[in-house]
Design a protein around this motif. Structure first.
Motif, PDB file in Angstrom:
ATOM      1  N   ILE B 194     -63.122 134.435  48.403  1.00 52.30           N
ATOM      2  CA  ILE B 194     -62.471 133.459  47.477  1.00 52.30           C
ATOM      3  C   ILE B 194     -60.904 133.416  47.818  1.00 52.30           C
ATOM      4  O   ILE B 194     -60.129 134.442  48.186  1.00 52.30           O
ATOM      5  N   GLY B 195     -60.151 132.363  47.697  1.00 48.82           N
ATOM      6  CA  GLY B 195     -58.656 131.885  47.841  1.00 48.82           C
ATOM      7  C   GLY B 195     -57.917 131.415  46.981  1.00 48.82           C
ATOM      8  O   GLY B 195     -58.608 130.619  46.218  1.00 48.82           O
ATOM      9  N   LEU B 196     -56.619 131.974  46.570  1.00 48.28           N
ATOM     10  CA  LEU B 196     -55.891 131.364  45.351  1.00 48.28           C
ATOM     11  C   LEU B 196     -54.821 130.417  45.926  1.00 48.28           C
ATOM     12  O   LEU B 196     -53.962 130.935  46.658  1.00 48.28           O
ATOM     13  N   LEU B 197     -55.012 129.140  45.578  1.00 46.02           N
ATOM     14  CA  LEU B 197     -54.064 128.102  46.147  1.00 46.02           C
ATOM     15  C   LEU B 197     -52.300 128.381  45.781  1.00 46.02           C
ATOM     16  O   LEU B 197     -52.253 128.608  44.423  1.00 46.02           O
ATOM     17  N   ASN B 198     -51.771 128.424  46.754  1.00 42.95           N
ATOM     18  CA  ASN B 198     -50.220 128.714  46.495  1.00 42.95           C
ATOM     19  C   ASN B 198     -49.429 128.104  47.424  1.00 42.95           C
ATOM     20  O   ASN B 198     -50.002 127.484  48.624  1.00 42.95           O
ATOM     21  N   VAL B 199     -48.120 128.353  47.351  1.00 40.47           N
ATOM     22  CA  VAL B 199     -47.150 127.576  48.243  1.00 40.47           C
ATOM     23  C   VAL B 199     -46.822 128.330  49.522  1.00 40.47           C
ATOM     24  O   VAL B 199     -46.372 127.910  50.449  1.00 40.47           O
ATOM     25  N   GLY B 200     -47.268 129.459  49.185  1.00 42.65           N
ATOM     26  CA  GLY B 200     -46.960 130.652  50.519  1.00 42.65           C
ATOM     27  C   GLY B 200     -48.142 131.869  50.472  1.00 42.65           C
ATOM     28  O   GLY B 200     -48.678 132.134  49.388  1.00 42.65           O
ATOM     29  N   ALA B 213     -52.984 136.152  38.056  1.00 40.77           N
ATOM     30  CA  ALA B 213     -54.244 135.614  38.553  1.00 40.77           C
ATOM     31  C   ALA B 213     -54.590 136.268  39.819  1.00 40.77           C
ATOM     32  O   ALA B 213     -55.669 136.764  39.974  1.00 40.77           O
ATOM     33  N   TYR B 214     -53.656 136.585  40.579  1.00 41.11           N
ATOM     34  CA  TYR B 214     -54.021 137.256  42.119  1.00 41.11           C
ATOM     35  C   TYR B 214     -54.631 138.639  41.664  1.00 41.11           C
ATOM     36  O   TYR B 214     -55.651 139.176  42.131  1.00 41.11           O
ATOM     37  N   GLU B 233     -53.117 128.411  51.260  1.00 39.65           N
ATOM     38  CA  GLU B 233     -52.178 127.158  51.312  1.00 39.65           C
ATOM     39  C   GLU B 233     -52.838 125.777  51.496  1.00 39.65           C
ATOM     40  O   GLU B 233     -53.923 125.948  51.736  1.00 39.65           O
ATOM     41  N   GLY B 234     -52.313 124.776  51.259  1.00 37.23           N
ATOM     42  CA  GLY B 234     -52.894 123.410  51.248  1.00 37.23           C
ATOM     43  C   GLY B 234     -53.385 123.369  52.604  1.00 37.23           C
ATOM     44  O   GLY B 234     -54.624 122.839  52.619  1.00 37.23           O
ATOM     45  N   GLY B 235     -52.972 123.911  53.821  1.00 33.19           N
ATOM     46  CA  GLY B 235     -53.483 123.736  55.060  1.00 33.19           C
ATOM     47  C   GLY B 235     -54.781 124.502  55.161  1.00 33.19           C
ATOM     48  O   GLY B 235     -55.575 124.077  56.028  1.00 33.19           O
ATOM     49  N   VAL B 244     -64.004 129.361  48.979  1.00 33.76           N
ATOM     50  CA  VAL B 244     -63.718 128.819  47.617  1.00 33.76           C
ATOM     51  C   VAL B 244     -62.388 128.895  47.316  1.00 33.76           C
ATOM     52  O   VAL B 244     -61.850 129.939  47.371  1.00 33.76           O
ATOM     53  N   VAL B 245     -61.726 127.678  46.993  1.00 31.81           N
ATOM     54  CA  VAL B 245     -60.363 127.611  46.846  1.00 31.81           C
ATOM     55  C   VAL B 245     -60.184 127.389  45.454  1.00 31.81           C
ATOM     56  O   VAL B 245     -60.637 126.464  44.820  1.00 31.81           O
TER      57      VAL B 245
END
Lengths: 370, 370
Positions: B194-200, B213-214, B233-235, B244-245
Motif C-alpha cells: 500500500i502507498g499513500l499518494l503525496n507530492v514527495g 494517515a501515514y 508520487e504521481g509517477g 494499491v495507491v
C-alpha cells in the motif's frame, strides 16, 4: 524564440545580450550536461551570455572544450553544492556558499536576467523566496510548467505544479493572472484561455474554494484580457479547450507526475512491443522516422523547465536528471523570459489586479498593463 | 478469472452461478453495447446469469438476437432513464422508476451479487448510498479503479478516484483496508503493498492529514496483513513499487483523468506519426501486430470498471461510453467480485479494524478475517 509575442514589448527585445545565471552543480549528473546544454544553446543564439557558478577549475576545464562558449561565460567559484536530498530548511540556514544560492543572488543583484538550476526543487524555491522575496501582492509563488497539448503551438501552461501544497481562492486568481502573462510571453498568445482544474465540469461540483476562485477568475477575465473557460478536468490538461490550467500545487504536482509516469510507461511498452519478434524489429526500423516525429512531439526534455512565478526575479527549474537537450531547452525558455522582460510584466499585472473587486472600475480603464 | 486468490475462500466459489444486475439504459450509447457486452461475457463464462433493467421490449428484441444469452437473462421493465447530465440530488428524489435504481435494488434485495451500470457516476453513487447504505464503520465510500502498471499482473489499484472530494486520515486508513481486500480478490495478491499518494517521498512533505494517515496506515499494516511502502508520487502510480495507491477522491479523480488524457494524446500522436508518409504507412502495416500488443496492454477498455467500496453491496461503474469490450470487462470484474464474496470480505475487514488504535491488542490475535 520560435514564438512571437503579438503585443508590443515594453522591455528589452531580442538582439540585445541576455545574461543567464547558471547553477552548474545541483543536478543529478553534475556539471557535464549543464555545460553541454549551455554550449548547444550558445551555438544557436548569439545573444546569450552566462554567469556560471560552481567548482571553478572543473567548470573552466569543461568550458574550454566548447567553442560556442568562448568569451561568453563568466565563471564564479562556489564551494558548496545543494544535494538532491537536502532539506530546504537546512539549505536556507547553511547554503550561503552553494552554487544555487549564488546563482539566485545574481538575479537578485540584477547581474543576470534569469537563473537556471537543475537542483532540488524545494531548496531552490526556498532559496529563491529568501533571496528574491515575493512580488508585492502575491501570497504564494507558483511553479508553472509547459504541457504537450493539442493546441496549434503544441503546449499548454499549468500552474501551480509544486511550489506550495495549499491555495485559497485569491491564490488561484493570482495563478490565473501570472499564468496569463506566462502564456503571452512563453506561448505568444494574446488572449489566453484560462481553465480551473476540478473533478467535474458542472458548476455544482468541487470544493468550496474552487467555487470562490471560479467567481473571482470569471470577474477578472475582461480586465486582465483572458478568456475564462470555467472548470476543466484532468483529461482537458492536454486538450485544445484551454491554454492555461490553474490548480493548487498539490494537485498540479500529482497531475504532472502522473502524466509523466503514464507517458514513460507507454514509451516502455512501445519499445517492448517493437522488440517482440523479427517482424516487429523490421517494422521498428521502418517506423523509426515516425517514432522520431512522435517522440519529438511528446519528449519531456523539450518542455524542460518549471518557471517560478511571483518572485522579484525569474528562476527556471530544470529537471534534476536533465541531459544536454533538457538543459538547453531550459536555457531557451530562460532566454525567452529574460528577453521579454517577463518578470516586470508579471509584477505589473499582479499589482494592477491585487484588489480586483475593489479596484475594478479603475482597472477597467487601464488596458496598458501586461 | 485469470487470477487466483491464494488464500482459502470462505464464500461461494467459481462453478456456482453468479447473478449480475445490469442497468442497460444509463450509458452514452444506450442498451446496444450493453447487451453486446453481456453476450460476449456469457459466451466465455457459463456461470454468469443476468437481471437486466430497462425498456423491456427493446431489451428483449436485442437479447433474442444473442444466442449465448438464451435462458440466462431475466428482463425487468424500468420506465425511467438517468441521463448523463442528471444531478444526483434530482435522481435521489425522482429516480425510483429508473433502470439504475432498480439495478441497485436488485443487489439490495440479494437477487443479484453485483450491479453494473454505465450511467452517470454521481447519480450512481448517490442511489447506491441511498439504497445500499454505508457498511458499518465506513465514513466515506470510495471508488477503486485498476491502473495499468509494471507489476507482473499488469495492474495497480487506486482509490478513491471520485466518490468524494475530501478524505481525512481515518478515511484514508479505511481506503487502505478496502484497497487491500480489493487487491486480494481483484489481483490475487496475498499481501498487497500500500502507498499513500503525496507530492514527495520524504516524510516531511505534504499536508497535515497525510502525515496522520501515514501513521495510522503504518500502524495497521501488520494486523491487516499488507505492506506499507509509505508515500508514493504521481509517477509511482503505474510503477512496480506499489499495488494499491491510496488518495482522496479529488486528487484520485484528477490523476485518473490526467493519465487517461495523456494516454489518449499519445495514441493520437502515434497514429498521426504513422500517417505521415508512404514509408511510415508501410511501417504501420508491418508494425500492426506490435501495436496491437501495445494497445492490448494499455487499452483503457480492458480495465473498465470502477468499484464502489464501503457499501452494503457491490456496484461496478463502467465507462459511460463503453463499447461491448468495455462492458464485458466490467461484467468480468463484477463476476470476479461476486464469486469471491467480495462484499462480505470488505465488511469483515473494516469491522475488525474500525478502531485500530484501541483494539489493536484484540485484533492482533484475529488473523482469520479477510
Amino acid at each position: 524564440m520560435t514564438q512571437n509575442v503579438a503585443e508590443p514589448r515594453p522591455g528589452p527585445t531580442a538582439g540585445k545580450p541576455v545574461t543567464i545565471a547558471i547553477d552548474a552543480m545541483g543536478g543529478d549528473k553534475g556539471p557535464v550536461p549543464v555545460i553541454a546544454g549551455m554550449a548547444r544553446s550558445a551555438a544557436k543564439n548569439p545573444d546569450l551570455r552566462f554567469i556560471v557558478f560552481g567548482d571553478k577549475s572543473r567548470l573552466e576545464s569543461l568550458i574550454s572544450k566548447r567553442k560556442p562558449l568562448s568569451g561568453r561565460v563568466d565563471v564564479r567559484h562556489a564551494e558548496g553544492v545543494v544535494t538532491m536530498d537536502a532539506k530546504p530548511s537546512q539549505v536556507m540556514r547553511n547554503g550561503k556558499n552553494t552554487s544555487m544560492w549564488a546563482a539566485v543572488d545574481a538575479v537578485r543583484d540584477r547581474e543576470a536576467a534569469v537563473c537556471v538550476s537543475c537542483g532540488n526543487t524545494g531548496a531552490l524555491m526556498a532559496v529563491s523566496m529568501l533571496r528574491l522575496r515575493k512580488t508585492e501582492g502575491v501570497n504564494r509563488p507558483a511553479i508553472a510548467c509547459l504541457w504537450p497539448s493539442r493546441n496549434p503551438n503544441g503546449f499548454n501552461v499549468m500552474l501551480d505544479v509544486g511550489a506550495d501544497i495549499r491555495a485559497d481562492a485569491e491564490d488561484l486568481l493570482q495563478y490565473a493572472l501570472m499564468g496569463t502573462s506566462y502564456a503571452r510571453v512563453g506561448l505568444g498568445l494574446e488572449r489566453p484561455r484560462i481553465g480551473l482544474l476540478n473533478v467535474g465540469t458542472e458548476e455544482h461540483k468541487g470544493r468550496a474554494e474552487l467555487k470562490q476562485a471560479y467567481d473571482l477568475i470569471d470577474a477578472a477575465a475582461d480586465t486582465a484580457r483572458f478568456d475564462f473557460v470555467g472548470y476543466v478536468e484532468g483529461g482537458d490538461i492536454p486538450s485544445s479547450r484551454v491554454d492555461v490550467v490553474v490548480t493548487d500545487g498539490f494537485t498540479g504536482n500529482i497531475a504532472l507526475k502522473t502524466g509523466e509516469g503514464t507517458a514513460k510507461l507507454i514509451s516502455e511498452a512501445l519499445r517492448e512491443a517493437f522488440r517482440h519478434s523479427v517482424l516487429s524489429r523490421i517494422a521498428a526500423v521502418l517506423a523509426l522516422p515516425s517514432m522520431r516525429r512522435l517522440s519529438k512531439r511528446i519528449d519531456p526534455r523539450r518542455v524542460n523547465g518549471g518557471v517560478f512565478l511571483g518572485l522579484n526575479g525569474t528562476v527556471v527549474k530544470s529537471h534534476g536528471s536533465a541531459d544536454a537537450t533538457g538543459v538547453s531547452a531550459a536555457i531557451k525558455l530562460a532566454y525567452q523570459l529574460g528577453a521579454a522582460g517577463f518578470h516586470e510584466r508579471v509584477k505589473a499585472r499582479v499589482a494592477s489586479m491585487s484588489h480586483p473587486m475593489q479596484d475594478q472600475g479603475l482597472i477597467g480603464q487601464n488596458n496598458g498593463f501586461q
